[in-house]
Design an enzyme around this catalytic site. Sequence first.
Site, PDB file in Angstrom:
ATOM      1  N   ARG A  67      12.717 -22.128  12.212  1.00 25.33           N
ATOM      2  CA  ARG A  67      13.508 -23.023  11.378  1.00 25.33           C
ATOM      3  C   ARG A  67      13.745 -24.372  12.036  1.00 25.33           C
ATOM      4  O   ARG A  67      13.846 -25.403  11.348  1.00 25.33           O
ATOM      5  CB  ARG A  67      14.826 -22.340  10.991  1.00 25.33           C
ATOM      6  N   TYR A 122       7.368  -4.523   7.291  1.00 28.31           N
ATOM      7  CA  TYR A 122       6.180  -4.494   6.451  1.00 28.31           C
ATOM      8  C   TYR A 122       5.287  -3.324   6.868  1.00 28.31           C
ATOM      9  O   TYR A 122       5.641  -2.547   7.748  1.00 28.31           O
ATOM     10  CB  TYR A 122       5.501  -5.870   6.458  1.00 28.31           C
TER      11      TYR A 122
HETATM   12  C1  LIG Z   1      11.264 -19.451   5.394  1.00 33.08           C
HETATM   13  C2  LIG Z   1      10.882 -18.372   6.373  1.00 33.08           C
HETATM   14  C3  LIG Z   1       9.748 -17.603   6.142  1.00 33.08           C
HETATM   15  C4  LIG Z   1       9.352 -16.618   7.052  1.00 33.08           C
HETATM   16  N1  LIG Z   1       8.174 -15.953   6.865  1.00 33.08           N
HETATM   17  C5  LIG Z   1       7.684 -15.137   7.843  1.00 33.08           C
HETATM   18  C6  LIG Z   1       6.368 -14.612   7.781  1.00 33.08           C
HETATM   19  O1  LIG Z   1       5.565 -14.934   6.887  1.00 33.08           O
HETATM   20  N2  LIG Z   1       5.976 -13.737   8.747  1.00 33.08           N
HETATM   21  C7  LIG Z   1       6.800 -13.425   9.798  1.00 33.08           C
HETATM   22  O2  LIG Z   1       6.395 -12.633  10.661  1.00 33.08           O
HETATM   23  N3  LIG Z   1       8.031 -13.964   9.908  1.00 33.08           N
HETATM   24  C8  LIG Z   1       8.481 -14.823   8.979  1.00 33.08           C
HETATM   25  N4  LIG Z   1       9.702 -15.440   9.142  1.00 33.08           N
HETATM   26  C9  LIG Z   1      10.447 -15.233  10.397  1.00 33.08           C
HETATM   27  C10 LIG Z   1      10.131 -16.386  11.382  1.00 33.08           C
HETATM   28  O3  LIG Z   1       8.769 -16.356  11.782  1.00 33.08           O
HETATM   29  C11 LIG Z   1      11.039 -16.312  12.640  1.00 33.08           C
HETATM   30  O4  LIG Z   1      10.772 -15.113  13.322  1.00 33.08           O
HETATM   31  C12 LIG Z   1      12.507 -16.411  12.270  1.00 33.08           C
HETATM   32  O5  LIG Z   1      12.750 -17.484  11.390  1.00 33.08           O
HETATM   33  C13 LIG Z   1      13.396 -16.538  13.510  1.00 33.08           C
HETATM   34  O6  LIG Z   1      13.045 -17.671  14.255  1.00 33.08           O
HETATM   35  P1  LIG Z   1      13.879 -19.070  14.139  1.00 33.08           P
HETATM   36  O7  LIG Z   1      15.313 -18.769  14.478  1.00 33.08           O
HETATM   37  O8  LIG Z   1      13.222 -19.977  15.138  1.00 33.08           O
HETATM   38  O9  LIG Z   1      13.740 -19.557  12.745  1.00 33.08           O
HETATM   39  C14 LIG Z   1      10.133 -16.386   8.219  1.00 33.08           C
HETATM   40  C15 LIG Z   1      11.291 -17.135   8.421  1.00 33.08           C
HETATM   41  C16 LIG Z   1      11.655 -18.137   7.536  1.00 33.08           C
HETATM   42  C17 LIG Z   1      12.876 -18.965   7.828  1.00 33.08           C
END
Ligand SMILES: Cc1cc2nc3c(=O)[nH]c(=O)nc-3n(C[C@H](O)[C@H](O)[C@H](O)COP(=O)(O)O)c2cc1C
Length: 353
Positions: free
Chosen positions: A322, A182
């Site tokens: 997640r 971004y």
């Molecule tokens: C549905 C969804 C929406 C996300 N939206 C954002 C966001 O708004 N800003 C951001 O920095 N990362 C966003 N991410 C990334 C997550 O913050 C995180 O870094 C990523 O899911 C990896 O972590 P995890 O394996 O615990 O899910 C999003 C991830 C998911 C799954």
Amino acid sequence: MLFEPITLRDTTIRNRMWVPPMCQYSAEKQDGIPTSWHLMHYGAFARGGAGLVTVEASAVAPEGRISPQCLGIWNEEQAQAFSPITELIHSQGARAAIQLAHAGRKASTYRSWPGVPEGSVPIEEGGWQTVAPSPVAFEGLAEPRELSVDQIHELVAAFARAARRAVDAGFDIVEIHGAHGYLAHEFLSPASNRRTDEYGGTMANRARFLLQIVDAVRAEVSVPIIVRLSGTEWTPEGYSLEEMIDLCTWLGTAGVDFLSISTAGNIPGVSIPVGPGYQVPVAQALREGSHMPVGAVGLIVDPAQAEQIVALGQADVVYLGREMLRDQNFPIRAARQLRYPEPYIPSQYARAF
Ligand SMILES: Cc1cc2nc3c(=O)[nH]c(=O)nc-3n(C[C@H](O)[C@H](O)[C@H](O)COP(=O)(O)O)c2cc1C
């Protein structure tokens, strides 16, 4: 260690299991205003025991939304609609943060939902002209318009105004989105920043936009500031680890209190070694190089794994994305599994545990 409180400035957070920002794409009226979905969604994390609940990327200007259904905090009506969310989070003993964001050349896309097309939303369908440091498109998306220096200054001010609104709406912490391809990341990366003025070239120049945002936000609010970064782009085309260590150090000097370390998002097609905790070594390298406190994120899904990351000093905090969508009670489950004596069970639910 997961249950050890941590203090940033004057703000103490009850534990080290935090929720990272996750877009819900649920502002159906396309006005950036949070709805009852957001209230339920964020409240559930706090009720389930999270230490810090970070509200999803919320745009500081209308063109900064990833999708037309993303949240915004560029006006007062939006800001006021966040108050019930921060109140609910606080009532459950958690702290509330909000990610202030501008999606740059990755704005104006369809929401990332099943059955929805990918790519840029055409202007006729409610999309808009995107902006970026340079007129270089992200593969598969519309070409952005290069920002003028005056427009850059205006966006810096927009971040500061958004931070003020966020604090007035009850947020304890503001997070600045510098990751995932971004706008701020687009400035940082040589792959998307071709500018020849003071915002392009050396890392000091490429970091100027983000550092000016931090200065402006720091001058506006006294709450802790988190910056989210993509610690690596997983390719030599991107910035180097040494450059990122410098950046993290500069951010600390500028008054940033904590770094949330993710990776990638700006250069498509790179090979990422995805696996359990795959971004933890990046967080650890930046922590050791800059002496800044960091949060690690990415496929952290198990209480023992989470405990190990913090106990070994790889990161100060773990973010669970997640996994918290699957189980908002992860912190309660972790407490029970790790035999921590005081899990966050609301009295209303006591008979269930
Ligand atoms: C549905 C969804 C929406 C996300 N939206 C954002 C966001 O708004 N800003 C951001 O920095 N990362 C966003 N991410 C990334 C997550 O913050 C995180 O870094 C990523 O899911 C990896 O972590 P995890 O394996 O615990 O899910 C999003 C991830 C998911 C799954």
